[in-house]
Design an enzyme around this catalytic site. Structure first.
Site, short mmCIF file in Angstrom:
data_model
loop_
_atom_site.label_atom_id
_atom_site.label_comp_id
_atom_site.label_asym_id
_atom_site.label_seq_id
_atom_site.Cartn_x
_atom_site.Cartn_y
_atom_site.Cartn_z
N GLY A 9 87.97 52.32 -68.18
CA GLY A 9 87.10 51.31 -67.56
C GLY A 9 87.40 51.14 -66.09
NE ARG A 34 80.24 53.83 -70.99
CZ ARG A 34 79.56 52.79 -71.44
NH1 ARG A 34 78.85 52.90 -72.54
NH2 ARG A 34 79.60 51.63 -70.81
CE1 TYR A 151 85.09 40.72 -75.20
CE2 TYR A 151 85.53 38.37 -74.89
CZ TYR A 151 85.70 39.70 -74.50
OH TYR A 151 86.49 39.99 -73.40
CB THR A 186 84.04 41.85 -63.71
OG1 THR A 186 83.73 41.40 -65.04
CG2 THR A 186 85.49 41.53 -63.39
CG PHE A 188 82.80 40.14 -69.12
CD1 PHE A 188 83.49 40.90 -70.04
CD2 PHE A 188 82.43 38.85 -69.49
CE1 PHE A 188 83.79 40.41 -71.30
CE2 PHE A 188 82.73 38.34 -70.74
CZ PHE A 188 83.41 39.12 -71.64
P1 NDP Z 1 83.19 45.28 -66.37
O1 NDP Z 1 81.88 45.26 -67.10
O2 NDP Z 1 83.16 45.03 -64.91
O3 NDP Z 1 83.94 46.65 -66.65
C1 NDP Z 1 83.96 47.23 -67.93
C2 NDP Z 1 84.51 48.65 -67.83
O4 NDP Z 1 84.61 49.20 -69.14
C3 NDP Z 1 83.62 49.57 -67.02
O5 NDP Z 1 84.42 50.34 -66.15
C4 NDP Z 1 82.96 50.45 -68.06
O6 NDP Z 1 82.78 51.75 -67.52
C5 NDP Z 1 84.02 50.49 -69.16
N1 NDP Z 1 83.42 50.75 -70.46
C6 NDP Z 1 82.58 49.94 -71.16
N2 NDP Z 1 82.18 50.54 -72.29
C7 NDP Z 1 82.77 51.77 -72.31
C8 NDP Z 1 82.73 52.86 -73.21
N3 NDP Z 1 82.00 52.83 -74.32
N4 NDP Z 1 83.47 53.97 -72.92
C9 NDP Z 1 84.21 54.02 -71.79
N5 NDP Z 1 84.28 53.02 -70.90
C10 NDP Z 1 83.57 51.91 -71.15
O7 NDP Z 1 84.10 44.19 -67.09
P2 NDP Z 1 85.61 43.68 -66.83
O8 NDP Z 1 86.26 44.41 -65.75
O9 NDP Z 1 85.53 42.22 -66.76
O10 NDP Z 1 86.24 44.05 -68.24
C11 NDP Z 1 87.38 44.86 -68.39
C12 NDP Z 1 88.18 44.36 -69.59
O11 NDP Z 1 88.61 43.03 -69.33
C13 NDP Z 1 87.41 44.32 -70.90
O12 NDP Z 1 88.26 44.76 -71.94
C14 NDP Z 1 87.09 42.84 -71.06
O13 NDP Z 1 86.91 42.48 -72.40
C15 NDP Z 1 88.34 42.21 -70.45
N6 NDP Z 1 88.22 40.84 -70.02
C16 NDP Z 1 87.24 40.45 -69.11
C17 NDP Z 1 87.16 39.13 -68.73
C18 NDP Z 1 86.09 38.63 -67.81
O14 NDP Z 1 85.82 37.40 -67.81
N7 NDP Z 1 85.46 39.47 -67.01
C19 NDP Z 1 88.13 38.14 -69.22
C20 NDP Z 1 89.09 38.65 -70.16
C21 NDP Z 1 89.13 39.95 -70.52
P3 NDP Z 1 81.49 52.68 -67.74
O15 NDP Z 1 80.31 51.79 -67.97
O16 NDP Z 1 81.42 53.50 -66.48
O17 NDP Z 1 81.86 53.50 -68.93
C1 8X3 Z 2 86.23 37.25 -71.23
C2 8X3 Z 2 86.40 35.78 -71.05
O1 8X3 Z 2 85.63 33.50 -71.88
O2 8X3 Z 2 83.94 35.23 -71.67
O3 8X3 Z 2 87.11 37.77 -72.17
O4 8X3 Z 2 85.53 35.31 -73.45
S1 8X3 Z 2 85.32 34.93 -72.08
#
Ligand code: NDP
Ligand code: 8X3
Length: 249
Positions: A9, A34, A151, A186, A188
């Site tokens: 990611g 990806r 989730y 992000t 997200f």
């Molecule tokens: P983003 O959407 O900004 O990034 C997600 C990343 O995951 C991208 O680089 C994407 O790359 C990759 N990804 C998603 N699906 C796939 C797949 N099937 N195969 C390979 N790569 C994949 O989100 P965040 O940076 O916020 O999220 C990163 C992590 O942090 C996640 O695990 C999320 O659950 C966790 N998290 C996020 C929080 C938030 O509030 N943002 C809080 C707590 C945890 P690509 O599409 O190029 O494959």
């Molecule tokens: C991402 C934070 O609060 O959307 O893991 O679940 S929350």
């Protein structure tokens, strides 16, 4: 630091910020995702600071995951640090109206994808009796909030798997860490709400954690002395008390 890290990611958000932070400190990088065009842009930018290799695969595809890791050139084969970060929320619906596709995506990417990548990397770490695995969990892995159901389930699984890894890999001297952020600004929410502009409201009215905030803590975690393992970190922005209480203006 003359180590090699593989980050899943790495094309966005926390993964991309971690790539930048690691590059600053000279950590060699294997960047995964990806979206090849993004991997190319990040590789170009960071190659000024460190060696960078990219791997394009979907973590849901166990064969493609193993093949991608097998394809690493000799000088990138020894992964010292694995950042299992790829993941997302898909949808925010009560359980009675949630979509099967969303549930599959979250369990397949956040849980099974993390396992597939780990399965491909761990044998070399156990052989070398060293390594550090950092799993990006969430505050959603420590508590459950309305409509978070699957989730939250996927992130509770990440936390349980992290603890299981720490036990099983203990004899090999491998460190295992869970970093569990709350709200981070992000892509997200864009993914969770499938492009609906409602995503823009998620980070309004307060200062959410930024991906760089998480990246700094990840670097702190990997830069501790050999005898120190940061096992579990829960991080919120100051405005957030838990999954449901956010002080918005
Ligand atoms: P983003 O959407 O900004 O990034 C997600 C990343 O995951 C991208 O680089 C994407 O790359 C990759 N990804 C998603 N699906 C796939 C797949 N099937 N195969 C390979 N790569 C994949 O989100 P965040 O940076 O916020 O999220 C990163 C992590 O942090 C996640 O695990 C999320 O659950 C966790 N998290 C996020 C929080 C938030 O509030 N943002 C809080 C707590 C945890 P690509 O599409 O190029 O494959
Ligand atoms: C991402 C934070 O609060 O959307 O893991 O679940 S929350």
């Amino acid at each position: 630091m003359n180590k090699t890290a593989l980050i899943t990611g790495a094309t966005s958000g926390i993964g991309r910020a971690t790539a930048h932070e690691f590059a600053k400190h000279g950590i060699r990088l294997v960047l995964c995702g990806r979206r090849q065009e993004r991997l190319d842009i990040i590789q170009k930018a960071l190659s000024k600071e460190t060696d960078v290799h990219t791997l394009n695969f979907d973590v849901r595809d166990k064969k493609a995951t193993q093949e991608a890791v097998n394809s690493l050139p000799e000088d990138f084969k020894s992964i010292d640090i694995l950042i299992n970060n790829a993941g997302n929320a898909h949808g925010l619906d009560p359980i009675q109206s949630g979509s099967l596709e969303d549930w599959d995506a979250m369990m397949d990417i956040n849980v099974k994808g993390l396992l597939y990548v780990s399965k491909a990397i761990i044998p070399d770490m156990t052989k070398r009796q060293s390594g550090h695995i950092i799993n990006i969990g969430s505050s959603a892995g420590k508590e459950v909030y309305p409509k978070g159901n699957v989730y939250c389930g996927s992130k509770h699984a990440v936390l349980a798997i992290t603890e299981g890894m720490r036990i099983d890999l203990n004899p090999f001297g491998i460190k295992v860490t869970a970093i569990n952020p709350g709200l981070v600004e992000t892509e997200f929410s864009k993914v969770r709400f499938k492009g609906d502009p409602i995503a823009d409201n998620v980070y309004k009215g307060y200062k959410a954690l930024q991906p760089e905030d998480i990246a700094e803590v990840i670097y702190f975690t990997v830069s501790r002395p050999n005898h120190v393992n940061i096992a579990d970190v829960l991080m919120f922005c100051t405005a957030q008390a838990n999954s449901t209480i956010v002080n918005k203006s």
